[in-house]
Scaffold this motif. Sequence first.
Motif, PDB file in Angstrom:
ATOM      1  N   GLN A 273     112.159  54.991  36.488  1.00 56.22           N
ATOM      2  CA  GLN A 273     111.907  53.634  36.995  1.00 56.22           C
ATOM      3  C   GLN A 273     112.694  53.398  38.290  1.00 56.22           C
ATOM      4  O   GLN A 273     112.159  52.863  39.267  1.00 56.22           O
ATOM      5  CB  GLN A 273     112.267  52.613  35.898  1.00 56.22           C
ATOM      6  CG  GLN A 273     112.298  51.167  36.347  1.00 56.22           C
ATOM      7  CD  GLN A 273     113.702  50.726  36.715  1.00 56.22           C
ATOM      8  OE1 GLN A 273     114.632  50.928  35.957  1.00 56.22           O
ATOM      9  NE2 GLN A 273     113.872  50.152  37.890  1.00 56.22           N
TER      10      GLN A 273
ATOM     11  N   LYS B 299     122.401  56.341  25.651  1.00 55.25           N
ATOM     12  CA  LYS B 299     121.353  57.270  25.222  1.00 55.25           C
ATOM     13  C   LYS B 299     121.958  58.180  24.157  1.00 55.25           C
ATOM     14  O   LYS B 299     122.377  59.310  24.428  1.00 55.25           O
ATOM     15  CB  LYS B 299     120.838  58.071  26.433  1.00 55.25           C
ATOM     16  CG  LYS B 299     119.550  58.816  26.163  1.00 55.25           C
ATOM     17  CD  LYS B 299     118.902  59.237  27.464  1.00 55.25           C
ATOM     18  CE  LYS B 299     117.765  60.212  27.263  1.00 55.25           C
ATOM     19  NZ  LYS B 299     116.579  59.683  26.624  1.00 55.25           N
TER      20      LYS B 299
ATOM     21  N   SER C 197     111.072  60.660  32.320  1.00 52.02           N
ATOM     22  CA  SER C 197     111.361  61.853  33.122  1.00 52.02           C
ATOM     23  C   SER C 197     110.396  63.008  32.923  1.00 52.02           C
ATOM     24  O   SER C 197     110.220  63.816  33.826  1.00 52.02           O
ATOM     25  CB  SER C 197     112.759  62.374  32.792  1.00 52.02           C
ATOM     26  OG  SER C 197     113.712  61.440  33.165  1.00 52.02           O
TER      27      SER C 197
ATOM     28  N   GLU D 200     111.634  47.993  26.120  1.00 51.90           N
ATOM     29  CA  GLU D 200     111.315  49.339  26.604  1.00 51.90           C
ATOM     30  C   GLU D 200     110.496  50.015  25.519  1.00 51.90           C
ATOM     31  O   GLU D 200     110.302  49.466  24.435  1.00 51.90           O
ATOM     32  CB  GLU D 200     112.606  50.140  26.870  1.00 51.90           C
ATOM     33  CG  GLU D 200     113.429  50.376  25.609  1.00 51.90           C
ATOM     34  CD  GLU D 200     114.762  51.082  25.831  1.00 51.90           C
ATOM     35  OE1 GLU D 200     114.986  51.649  26.903  1.00 51.90           O
ATOM     36  OE2 GLU D 200     115.586  51.049  24.894  1.00 51.90           O
ATOM     37  N   ALA D 201     110.026  51.225  25.815  1.00 50.88           N
ATOM     38  CA  ALA D 201     109.331  52.022  24.801  1.00 50.88           C
ATOM     39  C   ALA D 201     110.368  52.915  24.118  1.00 50.88           C
ATOM     40  O   ALA D 201     111.496  53.032  24.594  1.00 50.88           O
ATOM     41  CB  ALA D 201     108.251  52.846  25.478  1.00 50.88           C
TER      42      ALA D 201
ATOM     43  N   HIS E 258     120.806  61.330  36.308  1.00 51.81           N
ATOM     44  CA  HIS E 258     120.966  61.682  34.891  1.00 51.81           C
ATOM     45  C   HIS E 258     122.446  61.871  34.542  1.00 51.81           C
ATOM     46  O   HIS E 258     122.892  61.457  33.467  1.00 51.81           O
ATOM     47  CB  HIS E 258     120.171  62.944  34.559  1.00 51.81           C
ATOM     48  CG  HIS E 258     118.706  62.691  34.394  1.00 51.81           C
ATOM     49  ND1 HIS E 258     118.173  62.113  33.262  1.00 51.81           N
ATOM     50  CD2 HIS E 258     117.670  62.909  35.222  1.00 51.81           C
ATOM     51  CE1 HIS E 258     116.859  62.014  33.404  1.00 51.81           C
ATOM     52  NE2 HIS E 258     116.525  62.483  34.584  1.00 51.81           N
TER      53      HIS E 258
ATOM     54  N   LEU F 202     117.888  51.336  28.084  1.00 51.61           N
ATOM     55  CA  LEU F 202     118.376  52.343  29.027  1.00 51.61           C
ATOM     56  C   LEU F 202     117.907  52.004  30.426  1.00 51.61           C
ATOM     57  O   LEU F 202     116.795  51.500  30.602  1.00 51.61           O
ATOM     58  CB  LEU F 202     117.821  53.720  28.663  1.00 51.61           C
ATOM     59  CG  LEU F 202     118.262  54.339  27.362  1.00 51.61           C
ATOM     60  CD1 LEU F 202     117.833  55.797  27.326  1.00 51.61           C
ATOM     61  CD2 LEU F 202     119.757  54.232  27.183  1.00 51.61           C
TER      62      LEU F 202
ATOM     63  N   THR G 282     115.864  56.566  34.799  1.00 51.89           N
ATOM     64  CA  THR G 282     115.972  57.241  36.101  1.00 51.89           C
ATOM     65  C   THR G 282     114.608  57.281  36.795  1.00 51.89           C
ATOM     66  O   THR G 282     114.531  57.227  38.019  1.00 51.89           O
ATOM     67  CB  THR G 282     116.495  58.685  35.932  1.00 51.89           C
ATOM     68  OG1 THR G 282     115.571  59.411  35.116  1.00 51.89           O
ATOM     69  CG2 THR G 282     117.862  58.724  35.288  1.00 51.89           C
TER      70      THR G 282
HETATM   71  N1  PLP Z   1     114.202  54.255  27.435  1.00 52.92           N
HETATM   72  C1  PLP Z   1     114.430  55.118  26.427  1.00 52.92           C
HETATM   73  C2  PLP Z   1     114.795  54.584  25.078  1.00 52.92           C
HETATM   74  C3  PLP Z   1     114.332  56.506  26.648  1.00 52.92           C
HETATM   75  O1  PLP Z   1     114.578  57.359  25.636  1.00 52.92           O
HETATM   76  C4  PLP Z   1     113.976  56.979  27.925  1.00 52.92           C
HETATM   77  C5  PLP Z   1     113.883  58.419  28.207  1.00 52.92           C
HETATM   78  O2  PLP Z   1     113.897  59.253  27.340  1.00 52.92           O
HETATM   79  C6  PLP Z   1     113.734  56.055  28.937  1.00 52.92           C
HETATM   80  C7  PLP Z   1     113.860  54.691  28.673  1.00 52.92           C
HETATM   81  C8  PLP Z   1     113.314  56.503  30.316  1.00 52.92           C
HETATM   82  O3  PLP Z   1     114.377  57.127  30.978  1.00 52.92           O
HETATM   83  P1  PLP Z   1     114.149  58.241  32.078  1.00 52.92           P
HETATM   84  O4  PLP Z   1     113.199  57.669  33.083  1.00 52.92           O
HETATM   85  O5  PLP Z   1     115.497  58.459  32.663  1.00 52.92           O
HETATM   86  O6  PLP Z   1     113.584  59.441  31.401  1.00 52.92           O
END
Ligand code: PLP
Length: 294
Positions: free
Chosen positions: A225, A163, A260, A196-197, A65, A220, A223
Amino acid sequence: MAWRFALLIDPVPADAPDADFSDRFEEIDPSAPALTVGELSTQRGDGIFESIGVVDGHAQEVDAHLERLAHSARLCDLPLPHIGQWRQAVARAAAHCGPGEAVIKLILSRGVEHGPTPTAWVTVAEAADFTAARTHGIRIVTLDRGYAIDVPARAPWLLLGAKTLSYAVNMAAIREAKRRGADDAVFVSSDGFVLEAPTASLILRRGDTFVTPAPNAGILHGTTQLSLFDHLEKQGFTTAYETIPAADLPRADAAWLVSSVRLAAPIVAVDGQPVAHDRELTASMNDYLLSPRD
Ligand code: PLP
């Protein structure tokens, strides 16, 4: 959201020597006003953040992170975070988490125009209960992200791989998904590739191979994944980053949104059509994600 703790950080330069930074932290009442009206994070969404999952007081994947926080800062021309100082702030926040699941949020803002810059703080809140999404799964709709897959490289000022605090678009996509009777969305580029979502990464399974969209597509690098791919590889599976046509999503052997705090949520329907999912594998993924991870 039940806030438990908030800490203002007076950031030191990234190259300052390592030290005990407790005199640059100020614990504040999480329910009292703390920012000035000129804060650029609230005026323009001009800042970056991270949300770290915490399980029984253990903050997960802190270094990953903090690396992503530094990456976002670089993309946004913000002063780079001092990793040691932020690690101490996270440890202080984690000490306030106790048993169960919580979320530590890190925020680095451009600060106040003509005032102190940057501003930074850390919060702790209780995590929502995601048992239903983890066990029964989520229905997703695919939504047009409105740009082609090569746009992030052509227009870096769109900050697509950072982010940033500007999540109004992401929240609007989730509302649109709910209007369409689903739980969440998966963004698709205008030339037809899954991205991505709004708050999670996408993973597909094809046989013994797990694939996710390549982060250079302006998404993004999750973390969760990354951590899950490492775990799957240790179990003998193959993992890969790919440019994935949207048509591959409903045809996958299984698919998940991973993040996360919600962790691995199996996708059970795409655009109203039921899709294959794997309860047993999902349960073992979530067992792993809930175990202490560094
Ligand atoms: N993609 C986006 C746009 C996100 O906002 C997030 C997490 O909030 C992720 C992917 C997943 O990231 P992480 O696994 O680090 O939480």
